[in-house]
Design a protein around this motif. Structure first.
Motif, PDB file in Angstrom:
ATOM      1  N   TYR A 209       0.860  -1.181   0.000  1.00 37.32           N
ATOM      2  CA  TYR A 209       0.000   0.000   0.000  1.00 37.32           C
ATOM      3  C   TYR A 209       0.898   1.234   0.000  1.00 37.32           C
ATOM      4  O   TYR A 209       1.904   1.265   0.702  1.00 37.32           O
ATOM      5  N   PRO A 210       0.548   2.246  -0.766  1.00 35.55           N
ATOM      6  CA  PRO A 210       1.334   3.478  -0.751  1.00 35.55           C
ATOM      7  C   PRO A 210       1.301   4.139   0.630  1.00 35.55           C
ATOM      8  O   PRO A 210       0.356   3.966   1.396  1.00 35.55           O
ATOM      9  N   THR A 211       2.313   4.897   0.904  1.00 38.23           N
ATOM     10  CA  THR A 211       2.428   5.584   2.182  1.00 38.23           C
ATOM     11  C   THR A 211       1.635   6.897   2.184  1.00 38.23           C
ATOM     12  O   THR A 211       1.353   7.456   1.116  1.00 38.23           O
ATOM     13  N   THR A 212       1.312   7.356   3.369  1.00 40.18           N
ATOM     14  CA  THR A 212       0.649   8.654   3.516  1.00 40.18           C
ATOM     15  C   THR A 212       1.663   9.749   3.852  1.00 40.18           C
ATOM     16  O   THR A 212       1.274  10.899   4.034  1.00 40.18           O
ATOM     17  N   GLU A 213       2.938   9.371   3.899  1.00 41.82           N
ATOM     18  CA  GLU A 213       3.990  10.339   4.191  1.00 41.82           C
ATOM     19  C   GLU A 213       3.956  11.478   3.183  1.00 41.82           C
ATOM     20  O   GLU A 213       3.762  11.248   1.991  1.00 41.82           O
ATOM     21  N   ASN A 214       4.165  12.676   3.673  1.00 38.47           N
ATOM     22  CA  ASN A 214       4.254  13.891   2.853  1.00 38.47           C
ATOM     23  C   ASN A 214       2.945  14.331   2.210  1.00 38.47           C
ATOM     24  O   ASN A 214       2.952  15.193   1.333  1.00 38.47           O
ATOM     25  N   ILE A 215       1.825  13.747   2.611  1.00 35.68           N
ATOM     26  CA  ILE A 215       0.537  14.265   2.136  1.00 35.68           C
ATOM     27  C   ILE A 215       0.251  15.527   2.941  1.00 35.68           C
ATOM     28  O   ILE A 215       0.356  15.532   4.170  1.00 35.68           O
TER      29      ILE A 215
ATOM     30  N   THR B 237     -17.160   0.896  -7.879  1.00 34.76           N
ATOM     31  CA  THR B 237     -17.688   2.059  -8.606  1.00 34.76           C
ATOM     32  C   THR B 237     -17.290   3.361  -7.921  1.00 34.76           C
ATOM     33  O   THR B 237     -16.854   4.307  -8.583  1.00 34.76           O
ATOM     34  N   ALA B 238     -17.426   3.404  -6.603  1.00 33.26           N
ATOM     35  CA  ALA B 238     -17.097   4.629  -5.862  1.00 33.26           C
ATOM     36  C   ALA B 238     -15.617   4.969  -5.980  1.00 33.26           C
ATOM     37  O   ALA B 238     -15.258   6.136  -6.209  1.00 33.26           O
ATOM     38  N   TYR B 239     -14.747   3.972  -5.845  1.00 34.17           N
ATOM     39  CA  TYR B 239     -13.313   4.231  -5.947  1.00 34.17           C
ATOM     40  C   TYR B 239     -12.931   4.672  -7.362  1.00 34.17           C
ATOM     41  O   TYR B 239     -12.080   5.544  -7.537  1.00 34.17           O
ATOM     42  N   LYS B 240     -13.556   4.102  -8.373  1.00 33.32           N
ATOM     43  CA  LYS B 240     -13.283   4.530  -9.747  1.00 33.32           C
ATOM     44  C   LYS B 240     -13.710   5.982  -9.959  1.00 33.32           C
ATOM     45  O   LYS B 240     -13.002   6.757 -10.615  1.00 33.32           O
ATOM     46  N   LYS B 241     -14.853   6.362  -9.408  1.00 27.06           N
ATOM     47  CA  LYS B 241     -15.311   7.757  -9.512  1.00 27.06           C
ATOM     48  C   LYS B 241     -14.338   8.692  -8.798  1.00 27.06           C
ATOM     49  O   LYS B 241     -14.049   9.780  -9.292  1.00 27.06           O
ATOM     50  N   MET B 242     -13.865   8.270  -7.629  1.00 25.62           N
ATOM     51  CA  MET B 242     -12.895   9.086  -6.896  1.00 25.62           C
ATOM     52  C   MET B 242     -11.657   9.340  -7.746  1.00 25.62           C
ATOM     53  O   MET B 242     -11.137  10.459  -7.793  1.00 25.62           O
ATOM     54  N   LEU B 243     -11.181   8.292  -8.404  1.00 23.04           N
ATOM     55  CA  LEU B 243      -9.975   8.419  -9.225  1.00 23.04           C
ATOM     56  C   LEU B 243     -10.169   9.421 -10.361  1.00 23.04           C
ATOM     57  O   LEU B 243      -9.218  10.106 -10.755  1.00 23.04           O
ATOM     58  N   CYS B 244     -11.377   9.514 -10.874  1.00 26.43           N
ATOM     59  CA  CYS B 244     -11.656  10.482 -11.941  1.00 26.43           C
ATOM     60  C   CYS B 244     -11.648  11.919 -11.432  1.00 26.43           C
ATOM     61  O   CYS B 244     -11.376  12.842 -12.191  1.00 26.43           O
TER      62      CYS B 244
ATOM     63  N   ILE C 276      -3.133   5.769  -3.402  1.00 29.10           N
ATOM     64  CA  ILE C 276      -3.737   5.038  -2.273  1.00 29.10           C
ATOM     65  C   ILE C 276      -5.083   4.446  -2.696  1.00 29.10           C
ATOM     66  O   ILE C 276      -5.357   3.260  -2.464  1.00 29.10           O
ATOM     67  N   ILE C 277      -5.906   5.273  -3.315  1.00 27.76           N
ATOM     68  CA  ILE C 277      -7.234   4.813  -3.747  1.00 27.76           C
ATOM     69  C   ILE C 277      -7.101   3.718  -4.813  1.00 27.76           C
ATOM     70  O   ILE C 277      -7.833   2.720  -4.776  1.00 27.76           O
ATOM     71  N   SER C 278      -6.161   3.869  -5.728  1.00 21.00           N
ATOM     72  CA  SER C 278      -5.944   2.840  -6.759  1.00 21.00           C
ATOM     73  C   SER C 278      -5.576   1.498  -6.145  1.00 21.00           C
ATOM     74  O   SER C 278      -6.062   0.444  -6.578  1.00 21.00           O
ATOM     75  N   ARG C 279      -4.737   1.535  -5.134  1.00 23.05           N
ATOM     76  CA  ARG C 279      -4.313   0.295  -4.488  1.00 23.05           C
ATOM     77  C   ARG C 279      -5.467  -0.368  -3.744  1.00 23.05           C
ATOM     78  O   ARG C 279      -5.653  -1.594  -3.807  1.00 23.05           O
ATOM     79  N   ILE C 280      -6.265   0.423  -3.043  1.00 22.47           N
ATOM     80  CA  ILE C 280      -7.439  -0.122  -2.357  1.00 22.47           C
ATOM     81  C   ILE C 280      -8.400  -0.722  -3.387  1.00 22.47           C
ATOM     82  O   ILE C 280      -8.950  -1.814  -3.172  1.00 22.47           O
TER      83      ILE C 280
END
Length: 169
Positions: free
Chosen positions: A11-17, A128-135, A145-149
């Protein structure tokens, strides 16, 4: 204890967000909304109890394994929400103190078949929700992070559909 049902990549890190209200608003419902990760965890554990009781230990193990992956998603999203500038309270929009999560969103189906169908529906909604978020997302780190989930959620749909096909045979 079963292993989490997840894709075998980190999973990607949340560091530096950095704080980012736009990204926060987009991803928050996935944390503790009616179709969010918190709801998924509770629903899978609830359904696993019934599959165990009726002698379907392998399906119960699958559901618990998916619940463990969803717990990890909840953890990652909570860390991301915090990094984006809000406390990760159990609310659809953690930056505000309203729309608190309610367990009324858990599927309390009475039949095992319906439980699996509800779980599949929940996973499809998540995909569906995660795909919409990515857009909508512009923050590349949050998108990663969302792509990995999303990869895990797609795997969950596949595993649950296979379990349902086996169950109704």
């Amino acid at each position: 204890m079963p292993e989490p049902i997840r894709v075998n990549s980190p999973y990607p890190t949340t560091e530096n967000i950095c704080p980012d209200a736009f990204s926060l608003r987009i991803i928050s419902p996935a944390y503790a909304g009616s179709d969010g990760e918190l709801n998924a965890v509770l629903q899978y554990i609830y359904h696993a109890f019934f599959f165990d009781k009726k002698g379907y230990g392998e399906i119960a193990k699958l559901l618990r394994g998916i619940a463990l992956a969803e717990m990890r998603h909840l953890d990652i999203l909570g860390e991301t929400i915090l990094a984006l500038g809000a406390a990760p309270i159990y609310s659809r929009y953690p930056a505000s103190s309203f729309n608190f999560y309610s367990s009324k969103y858990v599927s309390y189906s009475c039949s095992l078949k319906n439980m699996l169908e509800d779980d599949i529906l929940g996973e499809r909604r998540a995909v569906t929700a995660y795909k919409k978020m990515l857009c909508c997302l512009k923050n590349e780190q949050v998108k990663a992070i969302i792509s990995r989930i999303l990869e895990d959620e797609i795997l969950h749909v596949e595993k649950l559909e296979a379990a349902l096909a086996e169950f109704i045979r």
